[in-house]
Design a protein around this motif. Structure first.
Motif, mmCIF file in Angstrom:
data_model
loop_
_atom_site.group_PDB
_atom_site.id
_atom_site.type_symbol
_atom_site.label_atom_id
_atom_site.label_comp_id
_atom_site.label_asym_id
_atom_site.label_seq_id
_atom_site.Cartn_x
_atom_site.Cartn_y
_atom_site.Cartn_z
ATOM 1 N N UNK A 81 -13.374 -1.283 12.052
ATOM 2 C CA UNK A 81 -13.051 -2.693 11.850
ATOM 3 C C UNK A 81 -13.454 -3.189 10.461
ATOM 4 N N UNK A 82 -14.673 -2.930 9.986
ATOM 5 C CA UNK A 82 -15.013 -3.405 8.634
ATOM 6 C C UNK A 82 -14.137 -2.792 7.546
ATOM 7 N N UNK A 83 -13.756 -1.522 7.720
ATOM 8 C CA UNK A 83 -12.911 -0.856 6.731
ATOM 9 C C UNK A 83 -11.511 -1.471 6.724
ATOM 10 N N UNK A 84 -10.973 -1.703 7.917
ATOM 11 C CA UNK A 84 -9.644 -2.310 8.003
ATOM 12 C C UNK A 84 -9.656 -3.720 7.430
ATOM 13 N N UNK A 85 -10.710 -4.460 7.696
ATOM 14 C CA UNK A 85 -10.807 -5.831 7.197
ATOM 15 C C UNK A 85 -10.885 -5.846 5.673
ATOM 16 N N UNK A 106 -7.940 -6.502 0.316
ATOM 17 C CA UNK A 106 -7.421 -5.923 -0.924
ATOM 18 C C UNK A 106 -5.897 -5.902 -0.956
ATOM 19 N N UNK A 107 -5.273 -6.064 0.209
ATOM 20 C CA UNK A 107 -3.806 -6.112 0.287
ATOM 21 C C UNK A 107 -3.269 -7.528 0.453
ATOM 22 N N UNK A 109 -0.546 0.494 2.497
ATOM 23 C CA UNK A 109 0.649 0.220 1.692
ATOM 24 C C UNK A 109 0.472 0.676 0.257
ATOM 25 N N UNK A 110 -0.736 0.583 -0.267
ATOM 26 C CA UNK A 110 -1.009 1.143 -1.579
ATOM 27 C C UNK A 110 -2.471 1.552 -1.665
ATOM 28 N N UNK A 111 -2.786 2.296 -2.692
ATOM 29 C CA UNK A 111 -4.096 2.930 -2.779
ATOM 30 C C UNK A 111 -5.230 1.921 -2.911
ATOM 31 N N UNK A 112 -4.957 0.734 -3.454
ATOM 32 C CA UNK A 112 -6.030 -0.224 -3.693
ATOM 33 C C UNK A 112 -6.772 -0.591 -2.418
ATOM 34 N N UNK A 113 -6.077 -0.549 -1.268
ATOM 35 C CA UNK A 113 -6.701 -0.925 0.001
ATOM 36 C C UNK A 113 -7.783 0.053 0.417
ATOM 37 N N UNK A 114 -7.680 1.296 -0.030
ATOM 38 C CA UNK A 114 -8.548 2.358 0.483
ATOM 39 C C UNK A 114 -9.564 2.868 -0.535
ATOM 40 N N UNK A 148 -12.431 1.823 -1.477
ATOM 41 C CA UNK A 148 -13.832 1.883 -1.071
ATOM 42 C C UNK A 148 -14.177 3.121 -0.233
ATOM 43 N N UNK A 149 -13.163 3.790 0.354
ATOM 44 C CA UNK A 149 -13.461 4.921 1.245
ATOM 45 C C UNK A 149 -12.941 6.263 0.744
ATOM 46 N N UNK A 150 -11.992 6.256 -0.188
ATOM 47 C CA UNK A 150 -11.483 7.527 -0.710
ATOM 48 C C UNK A 150 -10.737 7.300 -2.014
ATOM 49 N N UNK A 151 -10.656 8.356 -2.820
ATOM 50 C CA UNK A 151 -9.808 8.349 -4.012
ATOM 51 C C UNK A 151 -8.790 9.487 -3.957
#
Length: 626
Positions: free
Chosen positions: A14-18, A23-24, A204-209, A211-214
């Motif tokens: 939940x915190x990751x999705x939020x 970011x989206x 939808x794009x990399x900016x959302x993720x 904090x958890x992966x590159x």
């Protein structure tokens, strides 16, 4: 347009999705929602899993409040999907917000438009399915549910369902019967997979993720992916297992944070000197443009070009209009520029040996992509090299084009494009130089002069930004204004168009732009003391004509704001407000530099008006649907 984030992990998502939704949010902010399979759905549990869903109207903050208040913090799950919406089918309302659920067993988030949803809906109603929204997405949930009942497998259900959909989609799907599986699919709308260790994500794009992966997998059109904690399997449009490369992103989480700035637009305006530097890096030497910056085969493609066709939308279209002046004035090559949504539907006549240039910040603009695909059908009969100038690697336009030039602007979050536009102009300046030198239409002296001007550009932009305080003071005069006119001549006319667009987008002031010479052909009737007139006055061959046009405004009592070159010497008295925006600019650097004060003006007027600068009403960043 709309944002998707989802994942499957061994921790509460939940915190990751939020955070991903936040970011989206630039992609849509009419409503948002999240659905998770609760902890009882994990393998070690003997209970039946259930879908927990929360939806909220408005921005992500409203959803966050609902999540915090949910049943003493029991809104948790290790597999889930979330969505922030920009309304297409159905007004902004909680019942239209995603995720959509069918029979408490299938949850779906969706970007794009299902064009045949009405016929699918009618068929599903006959089958007994109940609809609770006005969206096209509900037919997706029902269709997958029906196939899941027949196949007993979520992956197969999605594969069979997407064969029935006409239009564009990016999908994230979870099911209570497949509690360890997230299924993703894309056609026409972007979707990436974020690769982790013991956890994987979609967005939808990399900016959302970030904090958890590159590490990311960029799905291609027609792909369907089965995502589990310990594996990712991608199937192509033929249903065959394929290997999509895992790519390392150079972006970091901090690159999409506000820092000391109040708004993303302000941050991105001030990032432009660096964005220009990054776009030029590796593309020029001290005195020359590297033609292979446009691809290893670029010189061969450019040699045969007899004319140029630029296709774009919105701000990118304005960049194309500037380039038309450059192509024809500097290297004598015919150039046409057209809005993609018109071009693709008017059966254009495309001549042999035409260089097709598509411009897009996102690389996913639906009309531009469709126009390019239409042109590709003609390539069997004609020599039509295609080039995409884009800010996003691995986007649909870059994959569809013969050549790609990436503008290294970095993430642009504000809906009103600033640094993406500026770097597009830089890319187009490099393009006309590359084509000109390849065809012998440009001397080495001309090339060297352009390169030297581009090398000065970051400093020119930085100096122009120093006018912010004065521009902010001028913006106070717009507090009670409802309309504005922008004037320019030559390459400054497209810049005036862009300035008017920016003012419209974020301050909601009606603004129009005209070639200054057109004043007497109609627009002069609008001029009075209530309508500010903004003019751009570079020190060029059209300056004296522009000064005459400004006198026409003055004679009608108009309020005049002039952004000039220091050497232009516009007579500043009475109702004339003159800003010496820059100096020592040439025909390439002038439009790029004069664009900067217009961005600042629109930003500070929006502050005065109290509008939402980064997320203006009714607009979204990436227009990935028609």
């Amino acid at each position: 347009m709309c944002g998707i984030v989802g994942g499957v992990a061994e921790r509460n998502l939940v915190p990751i999705l939020l955070e991903g939704l936040k970011r989206l949010e630039y992609r849509g902010y009419d409503s948002s929602g999240m659905a998770v399979l609760n902890d009882s759905g994990l393998p070690e549990s003997s209970q039946q899993s259930e879908i927990l869903r929360i939806r909220g109207l408005g921005k992500i903050a409203a959803l966050e409040e609902k999540i915090d208040a949910f049943d003493q913090g029991e809104f948790k799950g290790q597999i889930g999907i979330a969505h922030t919406r920009w309304a297409t089918h159905g007004a902004p309302a909680e019942n239209n917000a995603h995720p959509h659920i069918c029979n408490q067993s299938i949850a779906v988030v969706h970007n794009g438009i299902i064009e045949n949803y009405q016929s699918l809906k009618a068929r599903q109603i006959d089958l007994g399915y109940r609809f609770t929204s006005q969206t096209d997405t509900e037919v997706v949930a029902h269709c997958i549910h029906r196939h899941r009942e027949h196949t007993g497998c979520l992956l197969k259900a999605v594969m069979q369902a997407v064969e029935q959909f006409e239009g564009a989609y990016a999908l994230g799907v979870v099911s209570i019967h497949d509690p360890e599986t997230l299924v993703a699919a894309r056609k026409g709308s972007p979707l990436v997979i974020g690769v982790g260790i013991g956890e994987h994500f979609i967005a939808s794009d990399v900016s959302a993720l970030l904090p958890v992966t590159q590490r990311f997998i960029f799905l291609e059109d027609g792909d369907v992916a089965e995502i589990r904690r310990d594996a990712i399997t991608v199937y192509d449009k033929q249903g065959k297992v394929v290997e999509r490369p895992v790519k390392q992103s150079s972006l970091t989480a901090s690159s999409v944070e506000l820092g000391e700035h109040r708004h993303y637009m302000h941050k991105e305006i001030f990032e432009q000197p660096q964005a220009v530097t990054d776009t030029l890096e590796g593309r020029i030497t001290q005195d020359a443009v590297l033609v292979n910056a446009f691809g290893n085969e670029a010189e061969r493609w450019f040699e045969s070009v007899e004319q140029v066709q630029i296709i774009a939308c919105g701000t990118s279209y304005h960049a194309g209009l500037v380039a038309r002046y450059w192509f024809e004035d500097i290297i004598g090559l015919p150039c046409q520029v057209e809005v993609a949504s018109e071009y693709r539907y008017r059966n254009p006549v495309v001549r042999n040996n035409t260089l097709i240039v598509t411009l897009s910040q996102s690389g996913e603009t639906a009309d531009t992509l469709a126009a390019l695909q239409q042109i590709k059908q003609l390539k069997q009969e004609k020599n039509l090299p295609t080039l995409t100038i884009c800010n996003v690697p691995e986007s649909s336009l870059t994959r569809e084009s013969d050549m790609t030039f990436l503008t290294h602007a970095g993430p642009e979050i504000g809906v009103a494009s600033t640094k993406a536009f500026t770097t597009q102009l830089v890319a187009l300046a490099l393009l006309i130089t590359a084509v000109g030198k390849t065809q012998g239409r440009m001397s080495s002296e001309q090339e060297q002069k352009i390169v030297q001007g581009l090398q000065k550009l970051p400093g020119l932009v930085k100096n122009t930004l120093e006018n912010e305080d004065l521009i902010a003071k001028i913006a106070n005069g717009f507090a009670d204004k409802t309309s504005a006119l922008f004037l320019g001549r030559g390459t400054m006319y497209p810049i005036a168009l862009e300035g008017a667009l920016k003012l419209k987008e974020i301050s909601y002031i009606h603004a129009e732009a005209y070639p200054a010479g057109e004043l007497k052909h109609g627009p002069l009737a609008l001029v009075d003391e209530h309508i500010p007139v903004i003019a751009i006055a570079p020190n060029d061959e059209l300056l004296e004509k522009l000064k005459s046009n400004l006198q026409e405004v003055k004679a009608r009592g108009g309020q005049m704001i002039v952004f000039e070159d220091e050497k232009s010497c516009v007579d500043a008295h009475g109702d004339f407000e003159v800003v010496k925006a820059t100096t020592n600019v040439g025909r390439i650097t002038a439009p790029i530099t004069f664009n900067i004060p217009l961005q600042l003006l629109s930003y500070h007027v929006a502050l005065i008006k109290g509008t939402d600068v980064d997320q203006p009403r009714n607009l979204a960043k990436s227009v990935t649907v028609e």
